[in-house]
Design a protein around this motif. Structure first.
Motif, mmCIF file in Angstrom:
data_model
loop_
_atom_site.group_PDB
_atom_site.id
_atom_site.type_symbol
_atom_site.label_atom_id
_atom_site.label_comp_id
_atom_site.label_asym_id
_atom_site.label_seq_id
_atom_site.Cartn_x
_atom_site.Cartn_y
_atom_site.Cartn_z
ATOM 1 N N LYS A 165 -7.074 4.757 6.636
ATOM 2 C CA LYS A 165 -7.848 3.876 5.755
ATOM 3 C C LYS A 165 -7.192 2.505 5.659
ATOM 4 O O LYS A 165 -7.864 1.472 5.620
ATOM 5 N N ALA A 166 -5.862 2.503 5.655
ATOM 6 C CA ALA A 166 -5.135 1.237 5.578
ATOM 7 C C ALA A 166 -5.415 0.372 6.806
ATOM 8 O O ALA A 166 -5.559 -0.852 6.698
ATOM 9 N N GLN A 167 -5.487 1.001 7.975
ATOM 10 C CA GLN A 167 -5.755 0.242 9.201
ATOM 11 C C GLN A 167 -7.102 -0.472 9.116
ATOM 12 O O GLN A 167 -7.232 -1.648 9.485
ATOM 13 N N LYS A 168 -8.114 0.227 8.605
ATOM 14 C CA LYS A 168 -9.443 -0.384 8.464
ATOM 15 C C LYS A 168 -9.397 -1.548 7.476
ATOM 16 O O LYS A 168 -10.030 -2.586 7.677
ATOM 17 N N ILE B 53 0.845 -1.188 0.000
ATOM 18 C CA ILE B 53 0.000 0.000 0.000
ATOM 19 C C ILE B 53 0.884 1.243 0.000
ATOM 20 O O ILE B 53 1.762 1.406 0.852
ATOM 21 N N ASP B 54 0.664 2.096 -0.986
ATOM 22 C CA ASP B 54 1.363 3.380 -1.076
ATOM 23 C C ASP B 54 0.688 4.345 -0.109
ATOM 24 O O ASP B 54 -0.428 4.814 -0.364
ATOM 25 N N ILE B 55 1.355 4.642 1.004
ATOM 26 C CA ILE B 55 0.710 5.463 2.037
ATOM 27 C C ILE B 55 0.612 6.934 1.642
ATOM 28 O O ILE B 55 -0.002 7.726 2.360
ATOM 29 N N ARG B 56 1.182 7.303 0.500
ATOM 30 C CA ARG B 56 1.000 8.665 -0.006
ATOM 31 C C ARG B 56 -0.335 8.776 -0.746
ATOM 32 O O ARG B 56 -0.889 9.854 -0.886
ATOM 33 N N LEU B 57 -0.807 7.619 -1.261
ATOM 34 C CA LEU B 57 -2.059 7.607 -2.022
ATOM 35 C C LEU B 57 -3.228 7.070 -1.204
ATOM 36 O O LEU B 57 -4.380 7.361 -1.503
ATOM 37 N N GLU C 112 4.481 1.224 1.544
ATOM 38 C CA GLU C 112 5.407 1.861 0.604
ATOM 39 C C GLU C 112 5.432 3.373 0.832
ATOM 40 O O GLU C 112 4.497 3.947 1.367
ATOM 41 N N LYS C 113 6.523 4.010 0.387
ATOM 42 C CA LYS C 113 6.715 5.464 0.455
ATOM 43 C C LYS C 113 6.767 5.969 1.915
ATOM 44 O O LYS C 113 6.256 7.044 2.221
ATOM 45 N N VAL C 114 7.383 5.173 2.774
ATOM 46 C CA VAL C 114 7.598 5.615 4.164
ATOM 47 C C VAL C 114 8.783 6.568 4.160
ATOM 48 O O VAL C 114 9.895 6.171 3.804
ATOM 49 N N GLU C 115 8.550 7.819 4.555
ATOM 50 C CA GLU C 115 9.594 8.835 4.399
ATOM 51 C C GLU C 115 10.081 9.425 5.714
ATOM 52 O O GLU C 115 11.082 10.153 5.727
ATOM 53 N N THR C 116 9.412 9.156 6.822
ATOM 54 C CA THR C 116 9.843 9.703 8.116
ATOM 55 C C THR C 116 9.751 8.622 9.184
ATOM 56 O O THR C 116 9.048 7.619 9.038
#
Length: 414
Positions: A148-151, A139-143, A166-170
């Motif tokens: 929502k991902a948790q649900k 899952i691209d967490i930027r999109l 994906e796209k974990v930046e911090t």
């Protein structure tokens, strides 16, 4: 412009909750800019597989998992099953349509022991049948927000699926993603894609042509295949690396003939086809090479009807070599002079004369529907429309079969 001297693969690490590297996503590159090139995704995947799994497998990922993106056609053709299942994660691109054809392929690969991942997943009811065969959802967490991902993770709890952010930046996003239920992570917070550059290794084009000619035969001549492989160090290296990493092999392979016998005819044909497709000039479409193979088979079949005293292998070579000028951007006469091939083939290619030359002219006219020319050449060669149509259709089917893994073949690989 692609760098023709080197092959490039970018890899981005994938980590677990303890920030230990468990795998790498492998990304095709054609130069040092570390960006995806403007080429067909199918060709990019073939190049990555050929230059990675067939050549530099262990030095690229070691004992970690390799996450590889596969476009739709590669998936339905079961291309991933050419490669070892133990450390390959098959990523289904988000651009793939969730068709019944794709579902059938995914089911077969899952049952054969391959790990399936859905890339950049956005929930849609059409993907529900795929979940039973899916091991990882990315899952691209930027999109798609973490909330929502948790649900989604909670809703899909009955399935045995791991979730990768994906796209974990911090660091904060990493901690939040862990709390939401993710178990794998990828992004710039951990590492940007690392570019790996290696000297480009390409087999001799002439050797590849001869190998393709051999696999066109009904029964493979393992002695001749061994002879051809033995004279090309690149092919030798790719073959033994490929075979020794195969899940089918339980002991070290020590000879080329042993490697071919272990693989079996289906996988030998697929191995040579994959190497062949990725051995053409870098700026040439793979469709041009496919046409070479199709034309070679068409000519091979026609020779039997034109003159049985002519070896049908000469027809195959005439068709195959007829596109060398397009592949190498050099005059055909110069290329032909450098090759140790039968004089009948050389005359046919350079002057268009003789039965082979007239046959090649007929094939070219048939491909572009120049029917008046086709009719005249048919009369000269004493052929009829039914023979032409039958052999043309057979050559198309043969080429598709050669470059495609049929779904029922995987059952024989298990």
């Amino acid at each position: 412009m692609p760098d023709l001297k080197y092959s490039y693969i970018a890899r981005q690490p994938i980590l677990n909750r303890e920030q230990n590297t468990v795998g790498y996503e492998l990304l095709f590159r054609d130069g040092p800019n570390n960006t995806f090139p403007d080429i067909d995704p199918e060709l990019a995947t073939n190049r990555l597989l050929s230059e990675h799994f067939l050549a530099t497998h262990y030095s690229t990922i070691g004992d970690k998992l390799a996450f590889v993106n596969f476009p739709y056609q590669s998936l339905v053709n079961l291309v991933p099953t050419l490669f070892p299942k133990d450390n390959l994660v098959i990523e289904i691109l988000e651009t793939c349509e969730p068709t019944q054809e794709l579902l059938q392929a995914v089911r077969k690969m899952h049952h054969a022991g391959y790990t399936i991942a859905l890339d950049d997943f956005i929930p849609k009811k059409e993907w529900l049948p795929f979940l039973a065969y899916t091991s990882i959802i990315k899952i691209d967490i930027r999109l798609y927000s973490l909330q929502k991902a948790q649900k989604l993770i909670q809703r899909l709890a009955p399935y045995d699926i791991e979730f990768l952010a994906e796209k974990v930046e911090t660091h904060e996003e990493f901690e939040q993603a862990k709390e939401m239920g993710f178990s794998k992570f990828q992004g710039y917070f951990f590492s940007k894609p690392q570019l790996i550059r290696r000297k480009q290794i390409k087999p001799s084009f002439l050797t590849v042509i001869q190998l393709v000619k051999e696999i066109s035969k009904t029964e493979l001549d393992y002695d001749e295949l061994e002879r051809l492989i033995s004279i090309d160090v690149t092919l030798s290296y790719k073959l033994l690396t490929f075979v020794n990493s195969s899940y089918l092999i339980r002991s070290e392979i020590t000879s080329f003939k042993q490697a071919f016998i272990y693989l079996g005819e289906d996988r030998v044909r697929k191995f040579i086809s994959l190497v062949a497709i990725t051995s053409t000039q870098d700026d040439k479409p793979d469709t041009l090479y496919n046409l070479s193979i199709q034309r070679a088979r068409f000519c091979q079949l026609l020779v039997n009807d034109i003159d049985r005293s002519i070896d049908d292998g000469l027809g195959f070579l005439t068709g195959m070599f007829s596109l060398l000028d397009s592949l190498f951007d050099q005059p055909l006469i110069e290329l032909v002079e450098k090759m140790p091939i039968n004089s009948l083939v050389k005359v046919a290619l350079v002057t268009g004369q003789g039965k082979l030359g007239h046959m090649l002219s007929l094939v070219k006219a048939y491909e572009v529907a120049e029917w008046d020319k086709v009719s005249g050449l048919c009369n000269k060669l004493k052929l009829n429309d039914e023979q032409l149509a039958k052999h043309y259709d057979a050559s198309i089917k043969w080429t598709e079969d050669l470059l495609t893994i049929e779904p029922d073949q995987i059952s024989r690989m298990e």
